[in-house]
Write a protein that holds these residues in place. Structure first.
Motif, PDB file in Angstrom:
ATOM      1  N   ARG A 207       0.841  -1.207   0.000  1.00 25.46           N
ATOM      2  CA  ARG A 207       0.000   0.000   0.000  1.00 25.46           C
ATOM      3  C   ARG A 207       0.875   1.257   0.000  1.00 25.46           C
ATOM      4  NH1 ARG A 207      -4.464  -0.918   4.642  1.00 25.46           N
ATOM      5  NH2 ARG A 207      -5.437   0.888   3.680  1.00 25.46           N
ATOM      6  N   GLY A 208       2.139   1.066   0.396  1.00 24.61           N
ATOM      7  CA  GLY A 208       3.106   2.172   0.351  1.00 24.61           C
ATOM      8  C   GLY A 208       2.910   3.262   1.378  1.00 24.61           C
ATOM      9  N   ALA A 241      11.635   1.161   6.780  1.00 19.87           N
ATOM     10  CA  ALA A 241      12.642   2.233   6.843  1.00 19.87           C
ATOM     11  C   ALA A 241      13.162   2.553   5.441  1.00 19.87           C
ATOM     12  CB  ALA A 241      13.801   1.814   7.751  1.00 19.87           C
ATOM     13  N   ALA A 242      13.381   1.506   4.636  1.00 26.22           N
ATOM     14  CA  ALA A 242      13.873   1.711   3.262  1.00 26.22           C
ATOM     15  C   ALA A 242      12.844   2.462   2.424  1.00 26.22           C
ATOM     16  CB  ALA A 242      14.192   0.354   2.622  1.00 26.22           C
ATOM     17  N   ILE A 243      11.565   2.151   2.632  1.00 22.06           N
ATOM     18  CA  ILE A 243      10.500   2.856   1.897  1.00 22.06           C
ATOM     19  C   ILE A 243      10.440   4.309   2.351  1.00 22.06           C
ATOM     20  CG2 ILE A 243       7.981   3.032   1.623  1.00 22.06           C
ATOM     21  CD1 ILE A 243       7.891  -0.044   1.577  1.00 22.06           C
ATOM     22  N   ASP A 244      10.566   4.517   3.666  1.00 17.35           N
ATOM     23  CA  ASP A 244      10.528   5.865   4.230  1.00 17.35           C
ATOM     24  C   ASP A 244      11.675   6.721   3.672  1.00 17.35           C
ATOM     25  OD1 ASP A 244       9.468   7.852   5.850  1.00 17.35           O
ATOM     26  OD2 ASP A 244      10.794   7.349   7.524  1.00 17.35           O
ATOM     27  N   GLU A 245      12.856   6.081   3.546  1.00 14.27           N
ATOM     28  CA  GLU A 245      14.041   6.781   3.017  1.00 14.27           C
ATOM     29  C   GLU A 245      14.074   6.795   1.492  1.00 14.27           C
ATOM     30  OE1 GLU A 245      17.285   4.665   4.906  1.00 14.27           O
ATOM     31  OE2 GLU A 245      16.269   4.868   6.848  1.00 14.27           O
ATOM     32  N   GLU A 246      13.090   6.122   0.883  1.00 16.98           N
ATOM     33  CA  GLU A 246      13.024   5.988  -0.582  1.00 16.98           C
ATOM     34  C   GLU A 246      14.344   5.455  -1.147  1.00 16.98           C
ATOM     35  OE1 GLU A 246      11.471   9.587  -2.284  1.00 16.98           O
ATOM     36  OE2 GLU A 246       9.709   9.569  -0.970  1.00 16.98           O
ATOM     37  N   ASP A 247      14.835   4.397  -0.506  1.00 16.18           N
ATOM     38  CA  ASP A 247      16.135   3.811  -0.858  1.00 16.18           C
ATOM     39  C   ASP A 247      15.931   2.404  -1.436  1.00 16.18           C
ATOM     40  OD1 ASP A 247      18.692   2.740  -0.935  1.00 16.18           O
ATOM     41  OD2 ASP A 247      19.329   3.721   0.932  1.00 16.18           O
ATOM     42  N   VAL A 248      15.936   2.329  -2.775  1.00 18.00           N
ATOM     43  CA  VAL A 248      15.695   1.053  -3.462  1.00 18.00           C
ATOM     44  C   VAL A 248      16.804   0.043  -3.168  1.00 18.00           C
ATOM     45  CG1 VAL A 248      15.390  -0.065  -5.720  1.00 18.00           C
ATOM     46  CG2 VAL A 248      14.371   2.179  -5.301  1.00 18.00           C
ATOM     47  N   GLU A 249      18.052   0.527  -3.121  1.00 19.20           N
ATOM     48  CA  GLU A 249      19.190  -0.375  -2.854  1.00 19.20           C
ATOM     49  C   GLU A 249      19.074  -1.020  -1.479  1.00 19.20           C
ATOM     50  OE1 GLU A 249      23.284   0.829  -3.544  1.00 19.20           O
ATOM     51  OE2 GLU A 249      22.646   1.832  -5.394  1.00 19.20           O
TER      52      GLU A 249
END
Length: 290
Positions: A207-208, A241-249
């Protein structure tokens, strides 16, 4: 093989003759014909003539219905379905539906649930997830009414998985959370809770909504105090946390790390791929704006 087909045809003709003949005892001719149809179907099965066998089992079911033997009729429809499964899933589904309805009529809810679930499985192999979901939902209700909790939960989990595949995430989350809550009170089922909460959390990820994910994790900790110390909890928190930071890697490396310890199945992988693609699209969109 040819010999068996010939014998099957012979028994079938004798059965038809019984039915068209006059009988002093009305139900007697149906019982005699049923016996002959059964022999005919067995011969066809031995020759692997699945279509002929299936068709004869349907005739057998009709004979049983004429003599008011609904349980035997339902069983004959199941036999027909087992033959049709080899050549035509749609015909198999049709026969299982007949069996299921007869078992419902005579109050054999457990049997009705079993074949309802089987129809769901056939629709699943046909990739018809909407219909599959409907039948698993009905099977879950029937199993629940008979207090067969484990089977009911298995069917509910299927419904939730299909809902997620069809991107009906709120429905999937609601079902997974309800199963987890219910399982906490059962000594046999409570060990499966962390896996069910992981499924619910992955649906939230798709849901993002980072706030919703964080709130869910807090709720899951309250529901199961041991959850916060599990690998599943860490996995969901790191992905959030990765979604929050928008960090795909970071998102990708978190998945790789978890997968190396606990193999992710195809369903979880497909959800994570959807979440990753959504994250990528967001990242690219922001790159275009700068």
């Amino acid at each position: 093989m040819g010999d068996q087909i010939g014998r099957g045809e012979e028994f079938e003709k004798k059965a038809e003759k019984k039915l068209t003949g006059w009988s002093l005892f009305g139900s007697g001719k149906y019982e005699d014909a049923a016996d002959l149809y059964d022999k005919s179907a067995n011969c066809y099965k031995l020759s692997k003539s699945w279509e002929k066998a299936g068709a004869v089992y349907i005739k057998l079911a009709n004979c049983h219905l004429k003599s008011e033997s609904k349980h035997e009729a339902a069983s004959a429809y199941v036999d027909a379905a087992n033959c049709y499964k080899k050549i035509s899933p749609q015909e198999a589904i049709s026969c299982l539906n007949q069996a299921m309805n007869l078992f419902l009529e005579i109050g054999r809810l457990n049997m009705a649930a079993r074949y309802c679930k089987e129809i769901g499985e056939l629709y699943e192999t046909e990739q018809d997830f909407e219909r599959s979901m409907d039948y698993f939902e009905r099977a879950a209700d029937l199993f629940q009414s008979e207090e067969v909790t484990t089977s009911a939960n298995q069917c509910k989990q299927k419904v939730a998985q299909f809902a997620a595949q069809l991107e009906q995430y709120p429905k999937a989350v609601e079902i997974f959370e309800a199963i987890a809550k219910h399982s906490m009170n059962n000594n046999l089922l409570k060990y499966s809770v962390k896996g069910i909460l992981l499924n619910a959390g992955l649906c939230q990820l798709c849901r993002g909504d980072v706030v919703a994910i964080t709130n869910s994790l807090e709720r899951y900790e309250e529901m199961d105090p041991t959850f916060s110390g599990t690998r599943e909890h860490k996995f969901l928190a790191d992905l959030a946390a990765a979604i929050d930071e928008e960090d795909v890697e970071k998102f990708t490396s978190v998945i790789k790390e978890f997968d190396s310890m606990t193999r992710l199945d195809a369903w979880k992988t497909s959800l994570l791929l959807k979440a990753k693609n959504a994250l990528k699209a967001k990242e690219e969109e922001e790159d275009d704006l700068t």
